[in-house]
Design a protein around this motif. Structure first.
Motif, mmCIF file in Angstrom:
data_model
loop_
_atom_site.group_PDB
_atom_site.id
_atom_site.type_symbol
_atom_site.label_atom_id
_atom_site.label_comp_id
_atom_site.label_asym_id
_atom_site.label_seq_id
_atom_site.Cartn_x
_atom_site.Cartn_y
_atom_site.Cartn_z
ATOM 1 N N THR A 7 0.713 -1.863 0.341
ATOM 2 C CA THR A 7 -0.101 0.218 -0.008
ATOM 3 C C THR A 7 1.006 1.003 0.125
ATOM 4 O O THR A 7 1.442 1.262 1.026
ATOM 5 C CB THR A 7 -1.191 -0.241 1.428
ATOM 6 O OG1 THR A 7 -0.247 0.361 2.356
ATOM 7 C CG2 THR A 7 -1.949 -1.172 1.258
ATOM 8 N N SER A 8 0.464 2.219 -1.366
ATOM 9 C CA SER A 8 1.445 3.153 -0.527
ATOM 10 C C SER A 8 0.826 3.834 0.249
ATOM 11 O O SER A 8 -0.304 5.216 0.213
ATOM 12 C CB SER A 8 1.625 3.999 -2.288
ATOM 13 O OG SER A 8 0.400 3.938 -3.108
ATOM 14 N N ARG A 9 1.320 5.429 1.020
ATOM 15 C CA ARG A 9 1.243 6.289 1.736
ATOM 16 C C ARG A 9 1.202 7.204 1.111
ATOM 17 O O ARG A 9 1.983 7.390 0.309
ATOM 18 C CB ARG A 9 1.902 5.677 3.106
ATOM 19 C CG ARG A 9 1.719 4.566 4.486
ATOM 20 C CD ARG A 9 2.453 4.579 5.270
ATOM 21 N NE ARG A 9 2.110 3.534 5.979
ATOM 22 C CZ ARG A 9 3.110 3.132 7.024
ATOM 23 N NH1 ARG A 9 3.187 4.110 7.644
ATOM 24 N NH2 ARG A 9 2.168 2.387 7.564
#
Length: 83
Positions: A7-9
């Motif tokens: 997941t990209s923050r």
């Protein structure tokens, strides 16, 4: 085989004027340079406004720069009154 995608923050963006305000505040107090403290106060106000307007991080850095800048300018004024 199922692989999970990382997941990209969202990257927190720090306000540039806030960082510079803190640096000038520390240098102004350490070097006893009033011009740096004036810059810290000006950029501290700009940094706080920038953080509120653009939702960037760094508002605490701007407040610290403001505090250090005003502290040094207050000490300079006090020294001028006493001398």
């Amino acid at each position: 085989m199922v692989t999970e995608q990382p997941t990209s923050r969202p990257v927190a963006r720090i306000s540039g004027p806030s960082v510079i305000a803190l640096a000038l505040g520390v240098l102004g107090l350490a070097l006893a340079a009033s011009s740096l403290s004036v810059g810290a106060v000006a950029l501290g106000h700009l940094g706080r406004h920038d953080c509120k307007a653009t939702r960037r991080t760094g508002g605490d850095l701007a407040t610290a720069g403001l505090t250090l800048g005003w502290l040094h300018l207050g000490l300079v004024a006090l020294r001028a009154l006493v001398a």
